[in-house]
Design a protein around this motif. Structure first.
Motif, PDB file in Angstrom:
ATOM      1  N   LEU A 111      11.275   6.878   8.474  1.00 33.07           N
ATOM      2  CA  LEU A 111      10.553   7.420   7.671  1.00 33.07           C
ATOM      3  C   LEU A 111      10.171   5.993   7.296  1.00 33.07           C
ATOM      4  O   LEU A 111      11.498   4.867   6.474  1.00 33.07           O
ATOM      5  N   GLU A 112       9.275   4.961   7.268  1.00 31.46           N
ATOM      6  CA  GLU A 112       8.742   3.710   6.352  1.00 31.46           C
ATOM      7  C   GLU A 112       8.394   3.877   4.517  1.00 31.46           C
ATOM      8  O   GLU A 112       7.563   3.874   4.272  1.00 31.46           O
ATOM      9  N   LEU A 113      10.250   4.067   4.430  1.00 31.42           N
ATOM     10  CA  LEU A 113       9.228   4.107   2.750  1.00 31.42           C
ATOM     11  C   LEU A 113       8.985   2.731   2.069  1.00 31.42           C
ATOM     12  O   LEU A 113       9.858   1.646   2.293  1.00 31.42           O
ATOM     13  N   SER A 114       8.539   3.015   1.250  1.00 34.13           N
ATOM     14  CA  SER A 114       7.850   1.844   0.057  1.00 34.13           C
ATOM     15  C   SER A 114       8.197   2.488  -1.410  1.00 34.13           C
ATOM     16  O   SER A 114       7.078   2.981  -1.281  1.00 34.13           O
ATOM     17  N   PRO A 115       9.618   2.520  -1.832  1.00 39.31           N
ATOM     18  CA  PRO A 115       9.234   2.708  -3.162  1.00 39.31           C
ATOM     19  C   PRO A 115       8.613   2.428  -4.225  1.00 39.31           C
ATOM     20  O   PRO A 115       7.732   3.391  -4.705  1.00 39.31           O
ATOM     21  N   SER A 116       8.625   1.012  -4.537  1.00 36.64           N
ATOM     22  CA  SER A 116       7.100   0.767  -5.300  1.00 36.64           C
ATOM     23  C   SER A 116       6.092   1.529  -5.300  1.00 36.64           C
ATOM     24  O   SER A 116       4.457   1.618  -6.167  1.00 36.64           O
ATOM     25  N   SER A 117       5.396   0.521  -3.835  1.00 39.25           N
ATOM     26  CA  SER A 117       3.912   0.964  -3.921  1.00 39.25           C
ATOM     27  C   SER A 117       3.688   2.706  -3.829  1.00 39.25           C
ATOM     28  O   SER A 117       2.631   3.029  -4.585  1.00 39.25           O
ATOM     29  N   ASN A 118       4.732   3.541  -3.353  1.00 40.95           N
ATOM     30  CA  ASN A 118       4.661   4.812  -3.693  1.00 40.95           C
ATOM     31  C   ASN A 118       4.680   5.583  -5.254  1.00 40.95           C
ATOM     32  O   ASN A 118       3.801   6.737  -5.428  1.00 40.95           O
ATOM     33  N   LEU A 119       5.286   4.483  -5.547  1.00 41.46           N
ATOM     34  CA  LEU A 119       5.041   4.693  -7.122  1.00 41.46           C
ATOM     35  C   LEU A 119       3.269   4.971  -6.904  1.00 41.46           C
ATOM     36  O   LEU A 119       3.177   5.579  -8.783  1.00 41.46           O
TER      37      LEU A 119
ATOM     38  N   ARG B  91      16.463   8.981   8.703  1.00 37.18           N
ATOM     39  CA  ARG B  91      16.278   8.287   9.390  1.00 37.18           C
ATOM     40  C   ARG B  91      15.198   7.688   8.223  1.00 37.18           C
ATOM     41  O   ARG B  91      13.853   7.003   8.865  1.00 37.18           O
ATOM     42  N   VAL B  92      15.811   7.217   6.982  1.00 39.93           N
ATOM     43  CA  VAL B  92      15.067   6.580   6.072  1.00 39.93           C
ATOM     44  C   VAL B  92      15.121   5.132   6.364  1.00 39.93           C
ATOM     45  O   VAL B  92      16.010   4.387   6.592  1.00 39.93           O
ATOM     46  N   THR B  93      14.191   4.184   5.981  1.00 39.97           N
ATOM     47  CA  THR B  93      13.777   2.732   6.149  1.00 39.97           C
ATOM     48  C   THR B  93      13.252   2.010   5.147  1.00 39.97           C
ATOM     49  O   THR B  93      12.190   2.616   4.090  1.00 39.97           O
ATOM     50  N   VAL B  94      12.928   1.083   4.579  1.00 40.55           N
ATOM     51  CA  VAL B  94      13.018   0.675   3.012  1.00 40.55           C
ATOM     52  C   VAL B  94      12.263  -0.371   3.259  1.00 40.55           C
ATOM     53  O   VAL B  94      11.913  -1.510   4.272  1.00 40.55           O
ATOM     54  N   ASN B  95      10.838  -0.493   3.407  1.00 44.22           N
ATOM     55  CA  ASN B  95       9.713  -1.575   3.349  1.00 44.22           C
ATOM     56  C   ASN B  95       8.946  -2.009   1.504  1.00 44.22           C
ATOM     57  O   ASN B  95       9.330  -1.050   0.669  1.00 44.22           O
ATOM     58  N   THR B  96       8.317  -2.858   2.113  1.00 42.40           N
ATOM     59  CA  THR B  96       7.534  -3.514   0.981  1.00 42.40           C
ATOM     60  C   THR B  96       6.042  -3.265   1.304  1.00 42.40           C
ATOM     61  O   THR B  96       5.217  -2.874  -0.026  1.00 42.40           O
ATOM     62  N   ASP B  97       5.514  -2.630   1.592  1.00 44.29           N
ATOM     63  CA  ASP B  97       4.146  -1.942   1.868  1.00 44.29           C
ATOM     64  C   ASP B  97       3.125  -3.644   1.934  1.00 44.29           C
ATOM     65  O   ASP B  97       2.289  -3.841   2.562  1.00 44.29           O
ATOM     66  N   ASN B  98       3.242  -3.693   0.203  1.00 44.89           N
ATOM     67  CA  ASN B  98       1.962  -4.737  -0.058  1.00 44.89           C
ATOM     68  C   ASN B  98       2.817  -6.046  -0.825  1.00 44.89           C
ATOM     69  O   ASN B  98       2.698  -5.208  -1.768  1.00 44.89           O
ATOM     70  N   ARG B  99       3.045  -6.860  -0.299  1.00 49.78           N
ATOM     71  CA  ARG B  99       3.775  -7.206  -1.140  1.00 49.78           C
ATOM     72  C   ARG B  99       3.698  -8.836  -2.258  1.00 49.78           C
ATOM     73  O   ARG B  99       3.489  -7.682  -3.565  1.00 49.78           O
ATOM     74  N   LEU B 100       2.071  -8.413  -2.295  1.00 47.34           N
ATOM     75  CA  LEU B 100       1.392  -9.054  -3.473  1.00 47.34           C
ATOM     76  C   LEU B 100      -0.052  -7.837  -4.583  1.00 47.34           C
ATOM     77  O   LEU B 100       1.117  -7.944  -5.536  1.00 47.34           O
ATOM     78  N   MET B 101       0.551  -6.923  -3.598  1.00 49.14           N
ATOM     79  CA  MET B 101      -0.284  -5.326  -4.666  1.00 49.14           C
ATOM     80  C   MET B 101       1.001  -5.070  -5.535  1.00 49.14           C
ATOM     81  O   MET B 101       0.771  -4.851  -7.072  1.00 49.14           O
ATOM     82  N   SER B 102       2.276  -5.051  -5.329  1.00 51.36           N
ATOM     83  CA  SER B 102       3.550  -4.254  -5.308  1.00 51.36           C
ATOM     84  C   SER B 102       4.140  -5.805  -6.302  1.00 51.36           C
ATOM     85  O   SER B 102       5.047  -5.253  -6.686  1.00 51.36           O
ATOM     86  N   ASN B 103       4.291  -7.208  -6.284  1.00 51.43           N
ATOM     87  CA  ASN B 103       4.374  -7.970  -7.109  1.00 51.43           C
ATOM     88  C   ASN B 103       6.206  -8.250  -6.412  1.00 51.43           C
ATOM     89  O   ASN B 103       7.071  -7.560  -7.258  1.00 51.43           O
ATOM     90  N   THR B 104       6.413  -7.576  -5.311  1.00 50.60           N
ATOM     91  CA  THR B 104       7.843  -6.947  -4.534  1.00 50.60           C
ATOM     92  C   THR B 104       7.894  -8.365  -3.513  1.00 50.60           C
ATOM     93  O   THR B 104       7.505  -9.060  -2.952  1.00 50.60           O
TER      94      THR B 104
END
Length: 364
Positions: free
Chosen positions: A265-273, A299-312
């Motif tokens: 799972l390509e989870l992206s916490p801030s983006s998911n919010l 199998r969880v993984t941590v990702n940014t998705d979009n660094r600019l849009m999520s300021n992350t």
């Protein structure tokens, strides 16, 4: 939580879900926009960064995606693609990433005369330049391209053929992205059939703006080895109470399949919010089913998705999760090793990468 002496930034990391057009530097956007006459909301870099974050924080994937009109708008020339890709690699390395899979959609970069193949070549040139600059600075990073087809368009097979054509030139896999609801994976079945015959690995955006049927489609039609986000897989998990002290968990068939087959799972916490992907559970990071999925053995993984849009950054996402759920260095290492095993590298290269993660965590 990581110990007081631990710098999350210094820990070696793996980035699997990172959009090229979602990670531009605001100043770069300004400088690329001016010579082509592309109108921007503001030409102040700090204000532009804030504009992206504010616009993206909408609670809707559709609204979130509108911000990409600006970033893709300045990525229509060879020079623009080379620069953005080069800086992207430098920014990954500054975040402690030692291997990244960078996804982007070539079909969105053709308005100024580039061909599909030329866009891939330009991005690869930029990635290699970024790797060289990182090496000159005394660090090492590897990257691969994930060629993405837009799920609302009708070019899936053409883009799949493009990905396979460039698999010896930096491309490591295929993805479909864009508006999820109403555009199921089976619309691109011919592309997925072609990719399966070519043994090209696939990840599919699913379980973000749509639920279990979208995930089913990613697994069945797409033969996905990873799920882009996949957070709404938690809809297939039932939590009940036996009595005042004991609860039970029941996995539905889709969740059971994903867990048992160790589909990442390509989870992206801030983006998911931001996109409302976790709206069924709440609107705070503590409501995110990340920890539930982790504790249940997915199998969880941590990702940014979009660094600019999520300021992350990946460092920030790991810090947020550590603060929310009390994770320590051992947990963060598990997330990186999960990502290593889910990467689209050959087995022996994954083993070498895993060794680098373990060694890096041992010395920080």
């Amino acid at each position: 939580m990581p110990g007081a002496g631990t710098s999350i930034n210094a820990l070696p990391k793996i980035s699997l879900h990172d959009h090229l057009d979602g990670g531009l530097r605001p100043q770069t956007i300004i400088e690329l926009a001016e010579p082509i006459g592309f109108a921007l909301p503001t030409t102040d870099a700090a204000a532009l960064g804030t504009w992206f974050a504010d616009q993206a924080d909408s609670g809707s994937l559709v609204e979130y995606l509108k911000t990409f009109d600006v970033t893709t708008g300045v990525m229509q020339t060879r020079e623009g693609l080379v620069r953005v890709a080069r800086e992207f690699v430098e920014d990954l390395a500054a975040d402690g990433v030692i291997y990244g899979e960078i996804r982007w959609a070539p079909e969105q970069h053709l308005t100024r005369g580039l061909t599909l193949d030329q866009t891939v070549e330009a991005v690869q040139e930029g990635l290699e330049a970024g790797i060289a600059l990182v090496a000159q600075a005394g660090s090492r990073i590897r990257v691969g391209q994930l060629i993405t087809a837009m799920r609302h368009a009708d070019r899936g097979l053409e883009i799949a053929e493009l990905a396979v054509r460039h698999r010896g030139n930096g491309v490591v896999g295929f993805d479909i992205a864009g508006a999820e609801l109403g555009f199921p994976a089976h619309n691109h079945r011919d592309a997925f059939d072609f990719l399966a015959k070519a043994f090209m690995p696939v990840t599919v955006h699913a379980g973000e703006a749509d639920g279990l049927e979208s995930i089913r489609g990613a697994l069945f039609d797409g033969r996905a080895l990873r799920l882009g986000h996949g957070v709404r897989l938690a809809e297939d998990i039932e939590i009940g109470r036996e009595d005042e002290e004991n609860t039970y968990v029941t996995l539905g068939p889709v969740a059971q399949w994903v867990r048992d087959r160790e589909i990442a799972l390509e989870l992206s916490p801030s983006s998911n919010l931001q996109t409302g992907a976790i709206a069924a559970w709440g609107d705070d990071l503590l409501d995110h089913p990340f920890d539930l999925l982790y504790q249940l053995g997915f199998r969880v993984t941590v990702n940014t998705d979009n660094r600019l849009m999520s300021n992350t950054s990946l460092t920030k996402e790991l810090a947020l999760l550590s603060d929310a759920f009390g994770y320590d260095e051992d947990d963060l290492e598990v997330f990186q090793l999960n990502a290593v095993q889910a990467s689209f590298l050959p087995l022996d290269e994954r083993e070498d990468l895993a060794d680098a993660i373990v060694a890096g965590f041992a010395t920080v």
